[in-house]
Design a protein around this motif. Structure first.
Motif, short mmCIF file in Angstrom:
data_model
loop_
_atom_site.label_atom_id
_atom_site.label_comp_id
_atom_site.label_asym_id
_atom_site.label_seq_id
_atom_site.Cartn_x
_atom_site.Cartn_y
_atom_site.Cartn_z
N SER A 22 -0.69 9.01 -0.97
CA SER A 22 -0.03 10.25 -1.76
C SER A 22 1.00 10.86 -0.96
CB SER A 22 -1.24 11.49 -2.03
OG SER A 22 -1.76 11.92 -0.86
N ARG B 77 -9.20 -0.38 -4.11
CA ARG B 77 -9.59 1.24 -4.42
C ARG B 77 -10.18 1.78 -3.22
NH1 ARG B 77 -13.77 0.32 -7.48
NH2 ARG B 77 -13.81 -1.77 -7.92
N PHE C 284 -1.87 14.93 -4.94
CA PHE C 284 -2.53 13.59 -5.62
C PHE C 284 -3.58 13.32 -4.87
CE2 PHE C 284 2.22 13.14 -5.80
CZ PHE C 284 2.39 13.49 -6.93
N GLY C 285 -3.96 13.59 -3.63
CA GLY C 285 -4.88 13.04 -2.73
C GLY C 285 -6.39 13.27 -3.47
N LEU D 69 -2.67 5.93 -11.70
CA LEU D 69 -3.66 7.16 -11.72
C LEU D 69 -3.17 8.34 -11.63
CD1 LEU D 69 -6.44 5.40 -9.36
CD2 LEU D 69 -6.61 5.59 -11.86
N PHE E 136 0.87 -1.25 -0.13
CA PHE E 136 -0.08 -0.08 0.13
C PHE E 136 0.90 1.19 0.00
CE2 PHE E 136 -2.39 3.39 2.00
CZ PHE E 136 -3.72 3.41 1.17
N ARG F 265 -1.26 0.83 -9.22
CA ARG F 265 -2.68 1.60 -9.33
C ARG F 265 -2.32 2.92 -9.12
NH1 ARG F 265 -7.88 -0.65 -8.94
NH2 ARG F 265 -7.20 -2.14 -7.27
N ASP G 249 -9.75 1.34 -14.50
CA ASP G 249 -8.94 2.60 -14.07
C ASP G 249 -7.58 2.57 -14.46
OD1 ASP G 249 -7.77 0.82 -12.16
OD2 ASP G 249 -9.38 1.37 -10.77
N LEU H 74 -11.00 10.37 -8.90
CA LEU H 74 -10.99 9.13 -9.98
C LEU H 74 -11.72 7.82 -9.58
CD1 LEU H 74 -7.35 9.42 -11.61
CD2 LEU H 74 -9.67 9.81 -12.62
N LEU H 75 -11.69 7.67 -8.42
CA LEU H 75 -12.05 6.31 -7.80
C LEU H 75 -13.52 6.20 -7.15
CD1 LEU H 75 -8.66 5.34 -6.30
CD2 LEU H 75 -9.68 4.39 -8.41
N ASN I 175 -2.00 -2.70 -6.04
CA ASN I 175 -2.37 -1.54 -5.65
C ASN I 175 -1.52 -0.35 -5.38
OD1 ASN I 175 -5.20 -0.72 -4.80
ND2 ASN I 175 -4.88 -0.48 -2.76
N ARG J 147 -5.61 16.54 -11.99
CA ARG J 147 -4.71 15.17 -12.41
C ARG J 147 -3.24 16.21 -13.07
NH1 ARG J 147 -5.80 10.82 -16.66
NH2 ARG J 147 -7.27 10.23 -14.96
N PRO J 148 -2.35 15.68 -12.00
CA PRO J 148 -1.09 16.00 -12.25
C PRO J 148 -0.48 15.50 -13.65
CG PRO J 148 -1.25 14.66 -10.11
CD PRO J 148 -2.49 14.53 -10.79
N GLU K 83 -9.32 1.38 -0.16
CA GLU K 83 -8.48 1.68 0.82
C GLU K 83 -7.55 2.68 0.33
OE1 GLU K 83 -5.48 -1.32 1.81
OE2 GLU K 83 -4.57 -0.09 3.48
N ILE K 84 -7.24 2.98 -1.07
CA ILE K 84 -6.74 4.17 -1.51
C ILE K 84 -7.41 5.49 -0.98
CG2 ILE K 84 -6.02 5.51 -3.64
CD1 ILE K 84 -5.35 2.65 -4.89
N HIS L 156 -7.07 14.25 -6.26
CA HIS L 156 -7.38 13.63 -7.61
C HIS L 156 -7.71 12.12 -7.80
CE1 HIS L 156 -5.94 12.61 -11.82
NE2 HIS L 156 -5.04 11.69 -11.11
N LEU L 157 -6.90 11.38 -6.62
CA LEU L 157 -7.38 10.02 -6.49
C LEU L 157 -8.65 9.88 -6.09
CD1 LEU L 157 -3.82 8.93 -4.97
CD2 LEU L 157 -4.66 8.12 -7.23
N GLU M 264 -6.68 8.50 1.64
CA GLU M 264 -6.63 10.02 1.04
C GLU M 264 -7.44 10.85 1.79
OE1 GLU M 264 -4.15 10.89 -0.49
OE2 GLU M 264 -3.43 8.76 -1.16
#
Lengths: 124, 163
Positions: free
Chosen positions: A63, B54, B129-130, A97, A60, A93, B163, B136-137, A90, B113-114, B56-57, B132-133, B61
């Motif tokens: 950012s 996805r 980036f946070g 992205l 994991f 990913r 994605d 997107l998700l 992940n 988006r960077p 968890e990301i 943005h992610l 963020e």
């Protein structure tokens, strides 16, 4: 726990002109980002040639972690290009992205990178 | 320990639907512990690896944004997290008693988006980036500052396409 006291386990070895740094943690996140930057700078200080960051154990990244890897790339500069290897799904990913997969040379395995010449890492 | 302050409803349920509720302080360590707890609960509830990854990301963020931007000086706020596994995916509501998030973070339109392109090494972004992610998700992203604090809602879709 203060960020500065957070420990980040890395191993570092020289291999065919490359410096291979393996991250021994499963997360590079907001808790670990600063310690990660410090640890990898320490691990690569004094070396020469390109650096491969082996992320095979990392499942994991957020950012903050991504930002710390970009910071390390800047610190190493063009002379010691930072490559990445063995991105888990992940982690891969997050790089895709954010389009950061177009910035870093990414290899399926460390061996894929070290089998090539370190003299012209930008060609890869 | 942070983990001991958490309260979780057992997500194992005979029905396909599962609910997880957590409360924890708005600190990075508590967020990490909360994310690991969520990951275990999502797996127990039978969520697939892709959706769990996805989610968890996005959760990381969203929660990190609160710890970075929403915490009053010298105080630790509290975060309340509710996740409902439903037909469409994972529906998430995050509330906090922290100060309002900065307006530029709340702006839900625009493309952050960077796009590094041919940027010089020195110009590469190390952050931003946070959100943005998150955009997107997720679907149905909404954030409001209410009397008690912030309320952020979104869906991490079960079938987002590629994605």
């Amino acid at each position: 726990m203060q960020k500065g006291l957070m420990k980040m386990q890395l191993t570092s070895r020289e291999l065919g002109g490359w410096t291979v740094v393996t991250v021994m943690e499963d997360r590079i996140d907001a808790v670990a980002a600063i310690a990660f930057k410090e640890a990898i700078r320490h691990a690569t200080d004094g070396g020469t040639g390109p650096v491969i960051l082996d992320l095979g154990r990392v499942d994991f990244i957020d950012s903050s972690g991504l930002g710390s890897i970009v910071a390390v790339m800047k610190h190493l500069g063009r002379e010691r290009r930072l490559h990445l290897a063995d991105l888990q799904p992940n982690v891969d990913r997050v790089f895709r992205l954010t389009r950061m997969d177009s910035i870093f040379p990414i290899h399926a395995t460390v061996a894929d990178a070290t089998d090539s010449s370190p003299d012209h890492p930008d060609d890869r | 320990m942070i983990a001991e302050r958490m309260r979780a409803l057992d997500p194992s349920d005979a029905r396909p639907r599962a609910t997880l509720r957590l409360m924890f302080p708005a600190t990075e360590d508590a967020v990490r512990a909360g994310l690991l707890h969520c990951r275990r609960a999502m797996r127990t509830a039978g969520m697939c690896t892709d959706l769990t990854g996805r989610a968890e990301i996005v959760l990381a963020e969203a929660l990190n944004n609160i710890t970075e931007h929403g915490r009053p000086h010298g105080q630790t706020g509290w975060i309340s997290l509710r996740c409902d596994l439903c037909q469409a995916g994972l529906r998430v509501v995050i509330t906090d008693r922290c100060r309002p998030l900065p307006q530029d973070l709340l702006a839900l339109s625009g493309d952050m988006r960077p796009m590094p392109g041919n940027l010089d090494l020195a110009d590469l972004p190390e952050g931003g980036f946070g959100w943005h992610l998150i955009r997107l998700l997720t679907h149905d992203l909404a954030c409001k500052h209410e009397a008690f604090g912030n309320r952020l809602c979104f869906l991490v879709p079960r079938n987002p396409g590629k994605d």
